[in-house]
Design an enzyme around this catalytic site. Structure first.
Site, short mmCIF file in Angstrom:
data_model
loop_
_atom_site.label_atom_id
_atom_site.label_comp_id
_atom_site.label_asym_id
_atom_site.label_seq_id
_atom_site.Cartn_x
_atom_site.Cartn_y
_atom_site.Cartn_z
N GLY A 130 0.84 -1.19 0.00
CA GLY A 130 0.00 0.00 0.00
C GLY A 130 0.88 1.24 0.00
N ASN A 131 0.25 2.38 0.19
CA ASN A 131 1.01 3.62 0.18
C ASN A 131 1.79 3.85 1.46
OD1 ASN A 131 0.48 5.13 -2.40
ND2 ASN A 131 -1.56 4.45 -1.85
N THR A 167 -9.13 18.63 22.02
CA THR A 167 -8.78 18.67 20.60
C THR A 167 -8.65 17.25 20.04
OG1 THR A 167 -7.59 20.72 20.95
CG2 THR A 167 -7.08 19.52 18.93
N TYR A 191 -13.25 1.15 -15.54
CA TYR A 191 -12.58 2.42 -15.86
C TYR A 191 -12.52 2.65 -17.36
CZ TYR A 191 -10.69 4.61 -11.59
OH TYR A 191 -10.54 5.30 -10.42
N ASP A 244 -4.88 -2.46 -6.08
CA ASP A 244 -5.48 -2.95 -4.84
C ASP A 244 -7.00 -2.97 -4.96
OD1 ASP A 244 -5.51 -0.14 -4.93
OD2 ASP A 244 -5.04 0.13 -2.80
#
Ligand SMILES: Nc1ncnc2c1ncn2[C@@H]1O[C@H](COP(=O)(O)OP(=O)(O)OP(=O)(O)O)[C@@H](O)[C@H]1O
Ligand SMILES: CC(C)(CO)[C@@H](O)C(=O)NCCC(=O)O
Ligand SMILES: [K+]
EC number: 2.7.1.33
Length: 249
Positions: A8-9, A181, A93, A102
């Site tokens: 993956g990235n 936060t 596509y 992926d």
């Protein structure tokens, strides 16, 4: 035994499986090529006879990883490549080569498991949804920032959003309105992911009524589990598709 990699990235997921029966010998998740080789090399009694890879990284990075694997384990890795059509699924596509591998493999895996209409939601660095009709037509999908990207965009583009990983994890014990936060950001981003998932579900209902299967995969799948209780959680969905695209014997 063979080595399977999903690059993956942000992370590389790996598994070592017996080819004959697909029994999983070992597996893990690492953040670099070097860490991958170190973890696999550390497995006692594992002799690799092959390797298959799906990568969304650049060709250069993927080639470099294959070279490293050839050097470390003396096997030539097979890399999954795009296809216009495979295993009864037609790539939706306009340019089939542009669809992330992926996504394509997760779609192949999902259709293989159901042989019916399916919605695939994959929550990693990016959040992705893909639609496959009952006749195997991939209708396309959606990509948006996943949890890590939403978080880091907020941290990067504001002065006063700063917190550590441990408090981020604690903040997710509930999804009540945040009173700090870290709670406000972490819970807000989870609600964005859940909203993404629910909206995909609405789309699938509009297309197919009740007659479809939802698949949930990716490292952040647990964060939306409750929002889509009907989903089949299949952490290894990309590997199911990888075995179909790169058969080894
Ligand atoms: N053991 C783990 N190691 C790393 N990340 C994990 C782990 N378990 C869950 N996660 C979560 O999974 C997310 C990353 O998901 P995944 O590994 O599917 O991403 P990726 O494959 O790198 O991204 P993409 O598929 O979008 O390219 C992170 O946000 C992290 O919080
Ligand atoms: C969207 C990501 C980054 C998710 O990993 C990957 O599938 C990818 O690089 N896809 C190429 C772009 C596309 O699928 O249209
Ligand atoms: K991935």
């Amino acid at each position: 035994m063979i080595l399977e990699l999903d690059c993956g990235n942000s992370f590389i997921k790996w598994r070592v499986i017996h080819v004959a029966d697909a029994v999983i010998e070992s597996g893990g998740i690492v953040d670099s090529d070097q860490a991958l080789v170190a973890e696999v090399a550390a497995l006692a009694s594992v002799r690799l006879s092959g390797c298959r890879i799906v990568s969304v990284r650049s060709e250069e990075e993927t080639d470099a990883l294959c070279a490293l694997i050839a050097q470390a384990f003396a096997v030539q890795a097979r890399v999954a490549h795009p296809a216009r059509e495979m295993a009864g699924v037609r790539n939706g596509y306009d340019d089939y080569q542009r669809l992330g591998m992926d996504r394509w493999l997760a779609v192949l895996g999902a259709f293989h498991l159901t042989r019916g209409a399916c919605l695939v939601i994959d929550l990693g660095t990016a959040a992705k949804a893909d639609f496959v009709a009952a006749d195997g037509e991939h209708l396309g999908g959606y990509i948006c920032p996943g949890m890590p990207l939403m978080r880091s965009q907020l941290r990067t583009h504001t002065r006063r959003i700063r917190y550590d990983d441990a408090s981020a994890e604690r903040a997710l014990a509930s999804l009540e309105p945040g009173r700090s936060t870290v709670e406000a950001v972490e819970r807000g981003c989870v609600l964005m992911l859940q909203g993404f998932a629910r909206t995909q579900l609405e789309q699938a209902r509009a297309l197919w009524g009740q007659d479809f299967t939802v698949f949930l995969t990716g490292g952040d799948a647990p964060l939306v589990r409750e929002a889509v209780p009907q989903a089949r959680v299949v952490p290894d969905l990309v590997f199911v598709g990888l075995a179909m695209a790169c058969p080894l014997d």
